[in-house]
Motif scaffolding. Sequence first.
Motif, PDB file in Angstrom:
ATOM      1  N   ILE A 122      -4.472  -9.299  -5.209  1.00  0.00           N
ATOM      2  CA  ILE A 122      -4.728  -8.956  -3.816  1.00  0.00           C
ATOM      3  C   ILE A 122      -3.514  -8.304  -3.165  1.00  0.00           C
ATOM      4  O   ILE A 122      -3.654  -7.386  -2.352  1.00  0.00           O
ATOM      5  CB  ILE A 122      -5.210 -10.191  -3.020  1.00  0.00           C
ATOM      6  CG1 ILE A 122      -5.903  -9.720  -1.734  1.00  0.00           C
ATOM      7  CG2 ILE A 122      -4.065 -11.163  -2.711  1.00  0.00           C
ATOM      8  CD1 ILE A 122      -6.703 -10.806  -1.037  1.00  0.00           C
ATOM      9  N   THR A 123      -2.309  -8.742  -3.490  1.00  0.00           N
ATOM     10  CA  THR A 123      -1.141  -8.127  -2.864  1.00  0.00           C
ATOM     11  C   THR A 123      -0.921  -6.703  -3.363  1.00  0.00           C
ATOM     12  O   THR A 123      -0.506  -5.823  -2.596  1.00  0.00           O
ATOM     13  CB  THR A 123       0.144  -8.950  -3.101  1.00  0.00           C
ATOM     14  OG1 THR A 123       0.373  -9.092  -4.511  1.00  0.00           O
ATOM     15  CG2 THR A 123       0.051 -10.314  -2.443  1.00  0.00           C
ATOM     16  N   HIS A 124      -1.196  -6.458  -4.630  1.00  0.00           N
ATOM     17  CA  HIS A 124      -1.024  -5.105  -5.138  1.00  0.00           C
ATOM     18  C   HIS A 124      -2.112  -4.172  -4.604  1.00  0.00           C
ATOM     19  O   HIS A 124      -1.833  -2.996  -4.316  1.00  0.00           O
ATOM     20  CB  HIS A 124      -0.998  -5.112  -6.670  1.00  0.00           C
ATOM     21  CG  HIS A 124       0.311  -5.568  -7.239  1.00  0.00           C
ATOM     22  ND1 HIS A 124       0.743  -6.879  -7.151  1.00  0.00           N
ATOM     23  CD2 HIS A 124       1.301  -4.876  -7.870  1.00  0.00           C
ATOM     24  CE1 HIS A 124       1.941  -6.977  -7.715  1.00  0.00           C
ATOM     25  NE2 HIS A 124       2.291  -5.797  -8.150  1.00  0.00           N
ATOM     26  N   ARG A 125      -3.317  -4.689  -4.454  1.00  0.00           N
ATOM     27  CA  ARG A 125      -4.387  -3.863  -3.870  1.00  0.00           C
ATOM     28  C   ARG A 125      -4.065  -3.532  -2.416  1.00  0.00           C
ATOM     29  O   ARG A 125      -4.143  -2.373  -1.996  1.00  0.00           O
ATOM     30  CB  ARG A 125      -5.735  -4.592  -3.954  1.00  0.00           C
ATOM     31  CG  ARG A 125      -6.862  -3.826  -3.254  1.00  0.00           C
ATOM     32  CD  ARG A 125      -8.194  -4.503  -3.452  1.00  0.00           C
ATOM     33  NE  ARG A 125      -8.283  -5.813  -2.839  1.00  0.00           N
ATOM     34  CZ  ARG A 125      -8.535  -6.004  -1.538  1.00  0.00           C
ATOM     35  NH1 ARG A 125      -8.700  -4.980  -0.710  1.00  0.00           N
ATOM     36  NH2 ARG A 125      -8.647  -7.234  -1.060  1.00  0.00           N
ATOM     37  N   ILE A 126      -3.701  -4.542  -1.647  1.00  0.00           N
ATOM     38  CA  ILE A 126      -3.366  -4.312  -0.243  1.00  0.00           C
ATOM     39  C   ILE A 126      -2.109  -3.457  -0.127  1.00  0.00           C
ATOM     40  O   ILE A 126      -2.025  -2.559   0.719  1.00  0.00           O
ATOM     41  CB  ILE A 126      -3.179  -5.659   0.488  1.00  0.00           C
ATOM     42  CG1 ILE A 126      -4.529  -6.368   0.609  1.00  0.00           C
ATOM     43  CG2 ILE A 126      -2.555  -5.465   1.857  1.00  0.00           C
ATOM     44  CD1 ILE A 126      -4.439  -7.769   1.161  1.00  0.00           C
ATOM     45  N   GLY A 127      -1.138  -3.721  -0.985  1.00  0.00           N
ATOM     46  CA  GLY A 127       0.098  -2.952  -0.951  1.00  0.00           C
ATOM     47  C   GLY A 127      -0.126  -1.471  -1.168  1.00  0.00           C
ATOM     48  O   GLY A 127       0.491  -0.631  -0.504  1.00  0.00           O
ATOM     49  N   GLU A 128      -1.005  -1.117  -2.093  1.00  0.00           N
ATOM     50  CA  GLU A 128      -1.304   0.293  -2.343  1.00  0.00           C
ATOM     51  C   GLU A 128      -1.879   0.959  -1.106  1.00  0.00           C
ATOM     52  O   GLU A 128      -1.545   2.106  -0.774  1.00  0.00           O
ATOM     53  CB  GLU A 128      -2.280   0.420  -3.518  1.00  0.00           C
ATOM     54  CG  GLU A 128      -1.661   0.222  -4.879  1.00  0.00           C
ATOM     55  CD  GLU A 128      -0.612   1.282  -5.181  1.00  0.00           C
ATOM     56  OE1 GLU A 128      -0.880   2.488  -4.970  1.00  0.00           O
ATOM     57  OE2 GLU A 128       0.493   0.895  -5.617  1.00  0.00           O
ATOM     58  N   SER A 129      -2.744   0.247  -0.382  1.00  0.00           N
ATOM     59  CA  SER A 129      -3.311   0.798   0.847  1.00  0.00           C
ATOM     60  C   SER A 129      -2.261   0.925   1.940  1.00  0.00           C
ATOM     61  O   SER A 129      -2.233   1.907   2.689  1.00  0.00           O
ATOM     62  CB  SER A 129      -4.465  -0.089   1.341  1.00  0.00           C
ATOM     63  OG  SER A 129      -5.549  -0.072   0.434  1.00  0.00           O
ATOM     64  N   LEU A 130      -1.371  -0.060   2.037  1.00  0.00           N
ATOM     65  CA  LEU A 130      -0.350  -0.035   3.078  1.00  0.00           C
ATOM     66  C   LEU A 130       0.642   1.111   2.870  1.00  0.00           C
ATOM     67  O   LEU A 130       1.192   1.646   3.844  1.00  0.00           O
ATOM     68  CB  LEU A 130       0.399  -1.363   3.113  1.00  0.00           C
ATOM     69  CG  LEU A 130      -0.398  -2.574   3.594  1.00  0.00           C
ATOM     70  CD1 LEU A 130       0.462  -3.840   3.504  1.00  0.00           C
ATOM     71  CD2 LEU A 130      -0.897  -2.385   5.027  1.00  0.00           C
ATOM     72  N   LEU A 131       0.868   1.496   1.624  1.00  0.00           N
ATOM     73  CA  LEU A 131       1.795   2.602   1.362  1.00  0.00           C
ATOM     74  C   LEU A 131       1.358   3.883   2.063  1.00  0.00           C
ATOM     75  O   LEU A 131       2.194   4.695   2.481  1.00  0.00           O
ATOM     76  CB  LEU A 131       1.923   2.839  -0.144  1.00  0.00           C
ATOM     77  CG  LEU A 131       2.732   1.795  -0.921  1.00  0.00           C
ATOM     78  CD1 LEU A 131       2.623   2.047  -2.422  1.00  0.00           C
ATOM     79  CD2 LEU A 131       4.194   1.805  -0.489  1.00  0.00           C
ATOM     80  N   ALA A 132       0.053   4.056   2.216  1.00  0.00           N
ATOM     81  CA  ALA A 132      -0.451   5.254   2.897  1.00  0.00           C
ATOM     82  C   ALA A 132      -0.138   5.234   4.392  1.00  0.00           C
ATOM     83  O   ALA A 132      -0.091   6.290   5.038  1.00  0.00           O
ATOM     84  CB  ALA A 132      -1.956   5.377   2.679  1.00  0.00           C
ATOM     85  N   ASP A 133       0.069   4.039   4.945  1.00  0.00           N
ATOM     86  CA  ASP A 133       0.372   3.904   6.373  1.00  0.00           C
ATOM     87  C   ASP A 133       1.863   3.772   6.656  1.00  0.00           C
ATOM     88  O   ASP A 133       2.272   3.674   7.819  1.00  0.00           O
ATOM     89  CB  ASP A 133      -0.341   2.674   6.949  1.00  0.00           C
ATOM     90  CG  ASP A 133      -1.844   2.866   7.029  1.00  0.00           C
ATOM     91  OD1 ASP A 133      -2.278   4.001   7.273  1.00  0.00           O
ATOM     92  OD2 ASP A 133      -2.579   1.876   6.842  1.00  0.00           O
ATOM     93  N   PHE A 134       2.670   3.751   5.616  1.00  0.00           N
ATOM     94  CA  PHE A 134       4.115   3.565   5.785  1.00  0.00           C
ATOM     95  C   PHE A 134       4.688   4.666   6.662  1.00  0.00           C
ATOM     96  O   PHE A 134       4.511   5.856   6.403  1.00  0.00           O
ATOM     97  CB  PHE A 134       4.794   3.571   4.413  1.00  0.00           C
ATOM     98  CG  PHE A 134       6.290   3.485   4.461  1.00  0.00           C
ATOM     99  CD1 PHE A 134       6.919   2.390   5.027  1.00  0.00           C
ATOM    100  CD2 PHE A 134       7.072   4.501   3.926  1.00  0.00           C
ATOM    101  CE1 PHE A 134       8.308   2.300   5.055  1.00  0.00           C
ATOM    102  CE2 PHE A 134       8.454   4.428   3.947  1.00  0.00           C
ATOM    103  CZ  PHE A 134       9.076   3.319   4.520  1.00  0.00           C
ATOM    104  N   ALA A 135       5.358   4.256   7.753  1.00  0.00           N
ATOM    105  CA  ALA A 135       6.002   5.169   8.709  1.00  0.00           C
ATOM    106  C   ALA A 135       5.001   6.075   9.426  1.00  0.00           C
ATOM    107  O   ALA A 135       5.399   7.094   9.998  1.00  0.00           O
ATOM    108  CB  ALA A 135       7.074   6.006   8.005  1.00  0.00           C
ATOM    109  N   GLN A 136       3.730   5.702   9.431  1.00  0.00           N
ATOM    110  CA  GLN A 136       2.699   6.528  10.070  1.00  0.00           C
ATOM    111  C   GLN A 136       2.096   5.889  11.320  1.00  0.00           C
ATOM    112  O   GLN A 136       1.350   6.548  12.050  1.00  0.00           O
ATOM    113  CB  GLN A 136       1.565   6.805   9.066  1.00  0.00           C
ATOM    114  CG  GLN A 136       2.000   7.525   7.806  1.00  0.00           C
ATOM    115  CD  GLN A 136       2.598   8.882   8.087  1.00  0.00           C
ATOM    116  OE1 GLN A 136       2.048   9.681   8.839  1.00  0.00           O
ATOM    117  NE2 GLN A 136       3.756   9.146   7.489  1.00  0.00           N
TER     118      GLN A 136
END
Length: 279
Positions: free
Chosen positions: A15-29
């Motif tokens: 779950i953390t890797h799945r959520i983490g991958e999605s969060l990378l798209a929002d990083f600094a956005q």
Amino acid sequence: MIYFWHQVYNFCHQITHRIGESLLADFAQLEPTRKADGSLVTKADKWADEELRLGIKQCFPTHGVLTEETEHILPPNEWCWVIDPIDGTTNFTRGIPIWGISIGLLYRGIPVFGFVHFPQVQQTYHGYYYGNTGLTGPKGAFLNNNLISTSDASPTMNHVVTMCNRSLDILKHDFPCKVRITGVTSYDLISVACGATLGAIEASPKIWDVAGAYPILLAAGGNFVHIDPENAFPLTKGVNYGNISFPCLAVAKENLISVFKPLVESIYQPKSLLNLSSV
């Protein structure tokens, strides 16, 4: 019990890797908003919080949940998950790559398993520490599944201690190490666990900031000192932990408590330190 811990680890990893991958798209956005307590939150925090809660409910339906964004009252369940969907929201929104998803698992109010994933720097930590709970199972602390341990070094100006912004008054006194501020409590505590730093000083973290890192630190051989013994483990059922802080000192080895404790005392009210306790 081994199968249970296998389930716990697999759940956290997936779950953390799945959520983490999605969060990378929002990083600094994303632009954050300010909550009542002054901390920042984004729509990504809220989304990740919901995903974690739904995942726990599906995989561990008899367990309780305590989270930064929604559930602040410790439930009566014997097992309870404590989650911080993004530890380091300020870093996350401003383009600083140190931020993570922190998960701690409590047994009767004591953190016994921690899992913290830092997507941007590709570091994943987990650890088991059962203390006096009577539980059995895997042991140790790990970075990307490699065993880690705290440093045996003595303090010098070639070594590092992390601290939060609220602890900077300590630097009015002579300090035996270099200092770094990351803005992420879980990262600071875990940096002690993996041997990168000799200590971490945090003035006002909440339970979701420390619950994931706590078992990792202790499993790696570190010590966690409750600066305010009234707010120590085990947690109490029915208590609202939304506004309760867990000021703490983390050190690589027990002998370092005597080195850093007087410096911590210099910036905190003495009466809150009369019965300073460590585990």
